[in-house]
Write an enzyme that holds these catalytic residues in place. Structure first.
Site, PDB file in Angstrom:
ATOM      1  N   GLY A 133      10.615  -9.479 -28.801  1.00  0.00           N
ATOM      2  CA  GLY A 133      10.481  -9.859 -30.205  1.00  0.00           C
ATOM      3  C   GLY A 133       9.086 -10.399 -30.517  1.00  0.00           C
ATOM      4  O   GLY A 133       8.602 -11.280 -29.811  1.00  0.00           O
TER       5      GLY A 133
ATOM      6  N   ASN B 217      10.424  -5.114 -32.096  1.00  0.00           N
ATOM      7  CA  ASN B 217      11.442  -6.059 -32.572  1.00  0.00           C
ATOM      8  C   ASN B 217      10.664  -7.210 -33.199  1.00  0.00           C
ATOM      9  O   ASN B 217       9.690  -7.689 -32.620  1.00  0.00           O
ATOM     10  CB  ASN B 217      12.279  -6.515 -31.364  1.00  0.00           C
ATOM     11  CG  ASN B 217      13.318  -7.563 -31.710  1.00  0.00           C
ATOM     12  OD1 ASN B 217      12.986  -8.706 -31.999  1.00  0.00           O
ATOM     13  ND2 ASN B 217      14.585  -7.190 -31.655  1.00  0.00           N
TER      14      ASN B 217
ATOM     15  N   ASN C  17      15.222  -8.761 -35.923  1.00  0.00           N
ATOM     16  CA  ASN C  17      16.119  -9.772 -35.350  1.00  0.00           C
ATOM     17  C   ASN C  17      16.417 -10.802 -36.439  1.00  0.00           C
ATOM     18  O   ASN C  17      15.556 -11.608 -36.785  1.00  0.00           O
ATOM     19  CB  ASN C  17      15.422 -10.413 -34.139  1.00  0.00           C
ATOM     20  CG  ASN C  17      16.216 -11.540 -33.531  1.00  0.00           C
ATOM     21  OD1 ASN C  17      17.340 -11.828 -33.957  1.00  0.00           O
ATOM     22  ND2 ASN C  17      15.642 -12.178 -32.527  1.00  0.00           N
TER      23      ASN C  17
ATOM     24  N   CYS D 278      17.545 -15.548 -36.359  1.00  0.00           N
ATOM     25  CA  CYS D 278      16.607 -16.681 -36.293  1.00  0.00           C
ATOM     26  C   CYS D 278      16.882 -17.679 -37.407  1.00  0.00           C
ATOM     27  O   CYS D 278      17.305 -17.300 -38.501  1.00  0.00           O
ATOM     28  CB  CYS D 278      15.191 -16.177 -36.456  1.00  0.00           C
ATOM     29  SG  CYS D 278      14.800 -15.056 -35.173  1.00  0.00           S
TER      30      CYS D 278
ATOM     31  N   ASN E  70      23.479  -9.304 -30.776  1.00  0.00           N
ATOM     32  CA  ASN E  70      22.549 -10.233 -30.156  1.00  0.00           C
ATOM     33  C   ASN E  70      23.404 -11.205 -29.308  1.00  0.00           C
ATOM     34  O   ASN E  70      24.613 -11.024 -29.183  1.00  0.00           O
ATOM     35  CB  ASN E  70      21.734 -10.966 -31.241  1.00  0.00           C
ATOM     36  CG  ASN E  70      20.350 -11.327 -30.736  1.00  0.00           C
ATOM     37  OD1 ASN E  70      20.200 -11.804 -29.617  1.00  0.00           O
ATOM     38  ND2 ASN E  70      19.339 -11.112 -31.554  1.00  0.00           N
ATOM     39  N   THR E  71      22.806 -12.212 -28.743  1.00  0.00           N
ATOM     40  CA  THR E  71      23.555 -13.098 -27.848  1.00  0.00           C
ATOM     41  C   THR E  71      24.532 -13.999 -28.619  1.00  0.00           C
ATOM     42  O   THR E  71      24.353 -14.265 -29.809  1.00  0.00           O
ATOM     43  CB  THR E  71      22.589 -13.980 -27.047  1.00  0.00           C
ATOM     44  OG1 THR E  71      21.744 -14.666 -27.954  1.00  0.00           O
ATOM     45  CG2 THR E  71      21.739 -13.161 -26.088  1.00  0.00           C
TER      46      THR E  71
ATOM     47  N   GLY F 243      25.111 -10.436 -21.053  1.00  0.00           N
ATOM     48  CA  GLY F 243      25.624  -9.878 -19.800  1.00  0.00           C
ATOM     49  C   GLY F 243      27.069  -9.428 -19.927  1.00  0.00           C
ATOM     50  O   GLY F 243      27.658  -9.481 -21.019  1.00  0.00           O
TER      51      GLY F 243
HETATM   52  C1  LIG Z   1      16.049 -13.328 -21.719  1.00  0.00           C
HETATM   53  C2  LIG Z   1      16.453 -12.663 -23.008  1.00  0.00           C
HETATM   54  C3  LIG Z   1      15.530 -12.559 -24.055  1.00  0.00           C
HETATM   55  C4  LIG Z   1      15.887 -11.950 -25.269  1.00  0.00           C
HETATM   56  N1  LIG Z   1      14.959 -11.836 -26.274  1.00  0.00           N
HETATM   57  C5  LIG Z   1      15.294 -11.213 -27.432  1.00  0.00           C
HETATM   58  C6  LIG Z   1      14.325 -11.014 -28.459  1.00  0.00           C
HETATM   59  O1  LIG Z   1      13.142 -11.372 -28.325  1.00  0.00           O
HETATM   60  N2  LIG Z   1      14.742 -10.435 -29.634  1.00  0.00           N
HETATM   61  C7  LIG Z   1      16.035  -9.985 -29.801  1.00  0.00           C
HETATM   62  O2  LIG Z   1      16.343  -9.448 -30.862  1.00  0.00           O
HETATM   63  N3  LIG Z   1      16.951 -10.116 -28.824  1.00  0.00           N
HETATM   64  C8  LIG Z   1      16.621 -10.719 -27.654  1.00  0.00           C
HETATM   65  N4  LIG Z   1      17.559 -10.834 -26.654  1.00  0.00           N
HETATM   66  C9  LIG Z   1      18.924 -10.297 -26.853  1.00  0.00           C
HETATM   67  C10 LIG Z   1      19.099  -8.921 -26.173  1.00  0.00           C
HETATM   68  O3  LIG Z   1      18.209  -7.962 -26.705  1.00  0.00           O
HETATM   69  C11 LIG Z   1      20.560  -8.421 -26.314  1.00  0.00           C
HETATM   70  O4  LIG Z   1      20.880  -8.279 -27.686  1.00  0.00           O
HETATM   71  C12 LIG Z   1      21.573  -9.361 -25.672  1.00  0.00           C
HETATM   72  O5  LIG Z   1      21.069  -9.904 -24.469  1.00  0.00           O
HETATM   73  C13 LIG Z   1      22.919  -8.694 -25.378  1.00  0.00           C
HETATM   74  O6  LIG Z   1      22.766  -7.583 -24.509  1.00  0.00           O
HETATM   75  P1  LIG Z   1      22.968  -7.671 -22.886  1.00  0.00           P
HETATM   76  O7  LIG Z   1      24.297  -8.321 -22.663  1.00  0.00           O
HETATM   77  O8  LIG Z   1      22.910  -6.248 -22.424  1.00  0.00           O
HETATM   78  O9  LIG Z   1      21.846  -8.493 -22.355  1.00  0.00           O
HETATM   79  C14 LIG Z   1      17.216 -11.440 -25.433  1.00  0.00           C
HETATM   80  C15 LIG Z   1      18.133 -11.548 -24.375  1.00  0.00           C
HETATM   81  C16 LIG Z   1      17.776 -12.139 -23.176  1.00  0.00           C
HETATM   82  C17 LIG Z   1      18.795 -12.214 -22.061  1.00  0.00           C
END
Ligand SMILES: Cc1cc2nc3c(=O)[nH]c(=O)nc-3n(C[C@H](O)[C@H](O)[C@H](O)COP(=O)(O)O)c2cc1C
Length: 306
Positions: A49, A102, A130, A133, A195-196, A220
């Site tokens: 991002g 992103n 994204n 935020c 997203n998370t 994860g």
């Molecule tokens: C260490 C880390 C950094 C991340 N940084 C961003 C980011 O900068 N921008 C964004 O939109 N999502 C970010 N995410 C979210 C991921 O792109 C993704 O949406 C989320 O981890 C779920 O997918 P996964 O379970 O395959 O990791 C980040 C995730 C992790 C683990």
């Protein structure tokens, strides 16, 4: 001999040779993985991002391992859009893979300004926004948790660029279909999710949070069922393409998302566990389709039988 299935997928005007992309923040600026995998085989690379200026992110500790996943509070550390375009993009453009940036902001104006700066840059295929935020003008509530602010930020980006716009949705909401519909109405070409998921980990000895930021984002395999449910709901609620993200670590995980209605997927946390995850997922999808005699990947998208 097995017939090669067609894997081509379109996200707005971005043509992907296959549906496997990297998730933002888990693949650096791409080149970091160049000695581990052939980056030209990826459907698209989505980079960390980016903001208007470089950002240091949160203080450590920023990562905690959890059962079947991780919590992160990196705080969107990045080199800023200008350094990305000058220092990272020239290498990425030697690859035959679309590059998607992103972006994030703290105000609608910052998102719009980023889109305006990116619009004339050749070699950027699209913009993933994204919206998870905090909006500093609305007491720090994330843009993506409210259909009105989600609409406002995507509309502002849309007005500044002709490049394809992908709204990246936050799962930390009561009804994700409402947000998806609002960003579709604002002119988004696609949605990506999830997203998370916001989480907390506590050290029982010190009774302090394990992350300096207190809370973090869970990612994860632990989040896959939630992500899959949301992708399925959103795919049934909007007409624009849906990109599935969340705990994808194998070809069968990816296929579940395609069957739920995603036309492409992103691989995130799995890259940390297995840097070759994207390529193995791609090969596994290809093998599955050939074995089943499915000639075109589009024939499996949204085929969930309920
Ligand atoms: C260490 C880390 C950094 C991340 N940084 C961003 C980011 O900068 N921008 C964004 O939109 N999502 C970010 N995410 C979210 C991921 O792109 C993704 O949406 C989320 O981890 C779920 O997918 P996964 O379970 O395959 O990791 C980040 C995730 C992790 C683990």
């Amino acid at each position: 001999m097995e017939k090669q299935p067609k894997l081509q997928t379109d996200i707005g005007t971005i043509r992907l040779k296959n549906p496997v992309m990297t998730a933002s923040g888990t693949f650096g600026y791409g080149r970091e993985y160049s000695e581990l995998i052939d980056l030209s085989r990826l459907g698209a690379i989505i980079v960390k991002g980016l903001f208007l200026k470089p950002a240091k992110g949160n203080p450590p500790p920023r990562i905690v391992e959890t059962p079947c996943g991780m919590l992160n509070a990196i705080g969107l550390e990045n080199i800023g859009i200008q350094a990305f375009v000058e220092e990272k993009l020239p290498y990425l453009n030697t690859l035959s893979t679309p590059i998607i940036v992103n972006i994030y902001g703290h105000t609608v104006y910052e998102y719009a300004e980023l889109a305006a700066r990116i619009d004339p840059v050749e070699g950027i295929a699209g913009i993933e926004v994204n919206i998870s935020c905090p909006n500093i003008k609305e007491g720090g509530i994330a843009f993506g948790v409210n259909p009105r602010s989600a609409h406002e930020v995507i509309k502002a980006v849309r007005d500044m660029t002709k490049k394809p716009v992908i709204a990246k949705l936050s799962p930390n909401v009561a009804d994700i279909t409402e947000i998806a519909k609002s960003v579709e109405a604002a002119g988004s070409d696609a949605v990506s999710l999830i997203n998370t998921i916001t989480g907390l980990a506590i050290d029982i000895e010190t009774r302090r949070p394990k992350l300096a930021n207190i809370t973090g984002g869970l990612s994860g395999p632990a989040i896959k069922p939630v992500a899959l449910r949301m992708v399925w709901q959103v795919a049934n609620a909007v007409r624009i393409p849906v990109i599935g993200i969340g705990g994808i670590a194998s070809a069968s995980d990816a296929l579940e998302f395609l069957i739920a209605g995603a036309c492409a997927i992103q691989v995130g946390t799995a890259n940390f566990v297995n840097p070759r995850a994207t390529i193995e997922i791609l090969e596994g999808i290809e093998h599955f389709l050939s074995k089943k005699g499915i000639e075109d990947i589009r024939d499996i998208v949204g085929t969930l039988r309920v």
